[in-house]
Design an enzyme around this catalytic site. Structure first.
Site, PDB file in Angstrom:
ATOM      1  N   CYS A   1       0.880  -1.188   0.000  1.00 43.53           N
ATOM      2  CA  CYS A   1       0.000   0.000   0.000  1.00 43.53           C
ATOM      3  C   CYS A   1       0.905   1.221   0.000  1.00 43.53           C
ATOM      4  O   CYS A   1       1.068   1.892   1.014  1.00 43.53           O
ATOM      5  CB  CYS A   1      -0.926  -0.017   1.212  1.00 43.53           C
ATOM      6  SG  CYS A   1      -2.027  -1.447   1.305  1.00 43.53           S
ATOM      7  N   ALA A   2       1.507   1.500  -1.145  1.00 43.05           N
ATOM      8  CA  ALA A   2       2.678   2.376  -1.201  1.00 43.05           C
ATOM      9  C   ALA A   2       2.357   3.861  -1.198  1.00 43.05           C
ATOM     10  O   ALA A   2       3.230   4.666  -0.882  1.00 43.05           O
ATOM     11  CB  ALA A   2       3.513   2.045  -2.435  1.00 43.05           C
ATOM     12  N   GLY A   3       1.151   4.264  -1.579  1.00 42.90           N
ATOM     13  CA  GLY A   3       0.855   5.687  -1.669  1.00 42.90           C
ATOM     14  C   GLY A   3       1.003   6.395  -0.333  1.00 42.90           C
ATOM     15  O   GLY A   3       0.654   5.823   0.698  1.00 42.90           O
TER      16      GLY A   3
ATOM     17  N   GLY B   1       4.129   7.250  -1.308  1.00 40.66           N
ATOM     18  CA  GLY B   1       5.421   6.865  -1.847  1.00 40.66           C
ATOM     19  C   GLY B   1       6.638   7.150  -0.990  1.00 40.66           C
ATOM     20  O   GLY B   1       7.758   6.822  -1.398  1.00 40.66           O
TER      21      GLY B   1
ATOM     22  N   LYS C   1       7.739   5.809   1.943  1.00 47.26           N
ATOM     23  CA  LYS C   1       8.453   4.613   2.388  1.00 47.26           C
ATOM     24  C   LYS C   1       9.053   3.866   1.209  1.00 47.26           C
ATOM     25  O   LYS C   1      10.170   3.334   1.295  1.00 47.26           O
ATOM     26  CB  LYS C   1       7.506   3.712   3.190  1.00 47.26           C
ATOM     27  CG  LYS C   1       7.029   4.320   4.499  1.00 47.26           C
ATOM     28  CD  LYS C   1       6.127   3.359   5.248  1.00 47.26           C
ATOM     29  CE  LYS C   1       5.613   3.983   6.543  1.00 47.26           C
ATOM     30  NZ  LYS C   1       4.698   5.140   6.277  1.00 47.26           N
TER      31      LYS C   1
ATOM     32  N   ASP D   1      -0.518   0.275  -5.196  1.00 45.37           N
ATOM     33  CA  ASP D   1      -1.592   0.954  -4.477  1.00 45.37           C
ATOM     34  C   ASP D   1      -2.846   0.833  -5.334  1.00 45.37           C
ATOM     35  O   ASP D   1      -2.758   0.791  -6.573  1.00 45.37           O
ATOM     36  CB  ASP D   1      -1.258   2.426  -4.223  1.00 45.37           C
ATOM     37  CG  ASP D   1      -2.075   2.996  -3.070  1.00 45.37           C
ATOM     38  OD1 ASP D   1      -1.521   3.098  -1.957  1.00 45.37           O
ATOM     39  OD2 ASP D   1      -3.265   3.318  -3.274  1.00 45.37           O
TER      40      ASP D   1
ATOM     41  N   ASP E   1      -5.227  -3.614  -5.927  1.00 47.90           N
ATOM     42  CA  ASP E   1      -5.600  -3.847  -4.536  1.00 47.90           C
ATOM     43  C   ASP E   1      -4.688  -4.936  -3.997  1.00 47.90           C
ATOM     44  O   ASP E   1      -4.585  -6.019  -4.588  1.00 47.90           O
ATOM     45  CB  ASP E   1      -7.070  -4.272  -4.461  1.00 47.90           C
ATOM     46  CG  ASP E   1      -7.595  -4.336  -3.036  1.00 47.90           C
ATOM     47  OD1 ASP E   1      -6.866  -4.835  -2.154  1.00 47.90           O
ATOM     48  OD2 ASP E   1      -8.736  -3.907  -2.800  1.00 47.90           O
TER      49      ASP E   1
ATOM     50  N   ASP F   1       1.975  -1.033   4.874  1.00 44.90           N
ATOM     51  CA  ASP F   1       1.617   0.188   5.599  1.00 44.90           C
ATOM     52  C   ASP F   1       0.113   0.348   5.414  1.00 44.90           C
ATOM     53  O   ASP F   1      -0.352   0.984   4.470  1.00 44.90           O
ATOM     54  CB  ASP F   1       2.389   1.378   5.030  1.00 44.90           C
ATOM     55  CG  ASP F   1       2.125   2.660   5.789  1.00 44.90           C
ATOM     56  OD1 ASP F   1       1.477   2.601   6.852  1.00 44.90           O
ATOM     57  OD2 ASP F   1       2.547   3.725   5.313  1.00 44.90           O
TER      58      ASP F   1
ATOM     59  N   CYS G   1      -0.159   4.045  11.137  1.00 50.67           N
ATOM     60  CA  CYS G   1       0.041   5.332  11.799  1.00 50.67           C
ATOM     61  C   CYS G   1      -1.123   5.543  12.765  1.00 50.67           C
ATOM     62  O   CYS G   1      -1.894   6.489  12.652  1.00 50.67           O
ATOM     63  CB  CYS G   1       0.115   6.460  10.779  1.00 50.67           C
ATOM     64  SG  CYS G   1       0.583   8.034  11.544  1.00 50.67           S
TER      65      CYS G   1
END
Length: 484
Positions: free
Chosen positions: A303-305, A307, A309, A327, A352, A369, A422
């Protein structure tokens, strides 16, 4: 000046002539007609942020910089700082302000014109928390109300705010409301009661000393965060010198700034460095530092957005490692592609994570993440604490468990998954990990030993960072190895 800090007093922000500084609205009129009152530019800008958040679900941290840029010719630096303090502070204090205003208005607040309610909050915040002199706070807010809502509404604003001014400080108002325990703490620290309870559970805050830390944790959410930079393809010492910053204490790539616009730095503009919370950096580094057996050539950021990390992973990976960043949002994938624009051996895909195009066991390391409530970054988005509800947690926790299951399928036997949120909320952190920890194909690894220099961060085998302990967002990091 802090973003909406309650403890820093201010004047009425008047110019040399005694009139409010910044943009002024004066109505053209025939001879003899009355002049519309001068409007204070800083307060008008703060109001426009409140109205954007309440009417359009805007994010203050995006809307306010846009307004300040558009009005830079009219707002001096101190006026822009005051607008920032007013906007963020009022949004942060919404629950406390509403509790006070409820007893001063003859009908339910929900029945008021939303613009009028925003104006009442703006004026009340100045009186209760900033201790702006009553004549400055009341008169300028009444002028705004007359211009924005009308003459009749301005009379209500005048009457209500004079009652607010007579009631004293926040502590005096909360005492007058007759609340105790966590409800009192909720009003004193600007957190919904359900978040106070969630923080107490996450901290294990029972007893006198623990209660003190709970309050410290909540108050830390009310302070403006430092700007954290990450040195990707530039030496950290070079970035420190060019930014006039200080080395971050926990990440070897972190630089902390006391102020300034990081977007003006050449290293940030080029992508050699970026803006990234030091806690977010540690979350990515946990994946990199996790002990590995067997090949280590393929990594996935599921879930990279947006970007950050993924960009750090691309910068610190060993030579020859192929990184895939995914993402499900096309917009966020665009942000990922921009962050990775200079990286080689990187694949960016729209998908997904629960149904990615990769075969089972395709990756040696997977970073998840996961989408979450974002309660660990309340310092950055002051309105989120009132926009989120307890009902948001369960659906997100279910999504997090589904994504973690998918990550454990995507990683090969012997490979490692880093589960990151987070948010310190127990339902989004330790409970999600516990749901898979007893599986025979899963081994939970200890994260704190990978960061021996980071104190007071162990939450079982996981790493839990806190603003009041570490000066970072409240990041949670767990590591899971898939057994062979």
């Amino acid at each position: 000046m802090t973003q909406g800090g309650r403890r820093q007093g201010t004047s009425g922000r008047q110019g040399p002539s005694g009139r409010p500084a910044g943009p002024r609205t004066v109505q053209n009129r025939p001879e003899g007609r009355r002049v519309r009152p001068v409007l204070d530019g800083a307060r008008l800008t703060a109001y426009d942020v409140l109205e954007g958040v309440s009417a359009r679900d805007a994010y203050a941290n995006l809307l306010l910089p846009q307004l300040l840029r558009e009005r830079s010719a009219d707002l001096r630096p101190r006026d822009a700082a005051f607008a920032t303090q007013l906007a963020y502070g009022t949004l942060r204090a919404t629950g406390t302000l509403d509790a006070i205003l409820t007893g001063l208005v003859s009908r339910p607040l929900a029945e008021l014109d939303p613009k009028l309610l925003d104006l009442l909050r703006l004026g009340a915040y100045q009186l209760i928390d900033l201790r702006v002199p009553a004549h400055a706070a009341v008169d300028t807010t009444v002028a705004l109300a007359r211009a924005i809502v009308g003459t009749g509404a301005s009379g209500l604003v005048n009457a209500v705010l004079r009652k607010v001014a007579a009631g004293g400080t926040r502590e005096e108002w909360v005492t007058a409301l007759g609340v105790e325990g966590d409800e009192r703490l909720s009003l004193l620290t600007d957190h919904p009661l359900w978040i106070v309870a969630a923080w107490r559970g996450a901290l294990g805050a029972e007893g006198l000393g623990a209660d003190a830390e709970l309050e410290a944790a909540l108050l830390a959410d009310d302070e403006a965060p430092e700007v954290h930079l990450v040195a990707r393809s530039v030496d950290r010492a070079t970035l420190i010198a060019s930014s006039d910053g200080l080395p971050g204490p926990w990440s070897p790539y972190a630089v902390r700034l006391e102020g300034g616009d990081p977007g003006l730095l050449a290293e940030v503009r080029s992508g050699a460095a970026g803006v990234q919370d030091e806690g977010s950096q540690l979350a990515a580094l946990a994946l990199v530092r996790a002990p590995m057996e067997g090949p280590d050539q393929t990594w996935l950021d599921m879930c990279a957005g947006p970007g950050g990390k993924a960009a750090l992973l691309a910068a610190v990976r060993p030579e020859g490692v192929q990184l895939t960043a995914a993402d499900r949002s096309e917009h966020r994938v665009g942000l990922v592609a921009s962050a990775l624009r200079d990286a080689e051996d990187v694949e960016v895909v729209v998908t997904d994570g629960r149904s990615g195009p990769w075969a089972p066991g395709s990756f040696d390391r997977v970073l998840l993440d996961a989408p979450c409530t974002g309660l660990g970054a309340l310092r950055r988005r002051p309105e989120v604490r009132w926009r989120r509800t307890p009902e948001d947690v369960a659906p997100l926790a279910e999504l997090q468990r589904e994504l973690l299951d998918a990550a454990l399928v995507a990683v090969r036997p012997g490979g490692v998954v880093a589960y990151v949120t987070c948010s310190p909320h127990t339902a989004e952190t330790v409970d999600v990990v516990a749901a898979v920890a007893d599986r025979p194909d899963v081994e939970v690894l200890a994260v704190p030993p990978l960061f021996p220099g980071v104190p007071d961060a162990a939450r079982g085998d996981a790493l839990q960072l806190w603003p009041h302990r570490h000066g970072t967002d409240a990041m949670f990091v767990a590591l899971l190895r898939r057994r062979g």
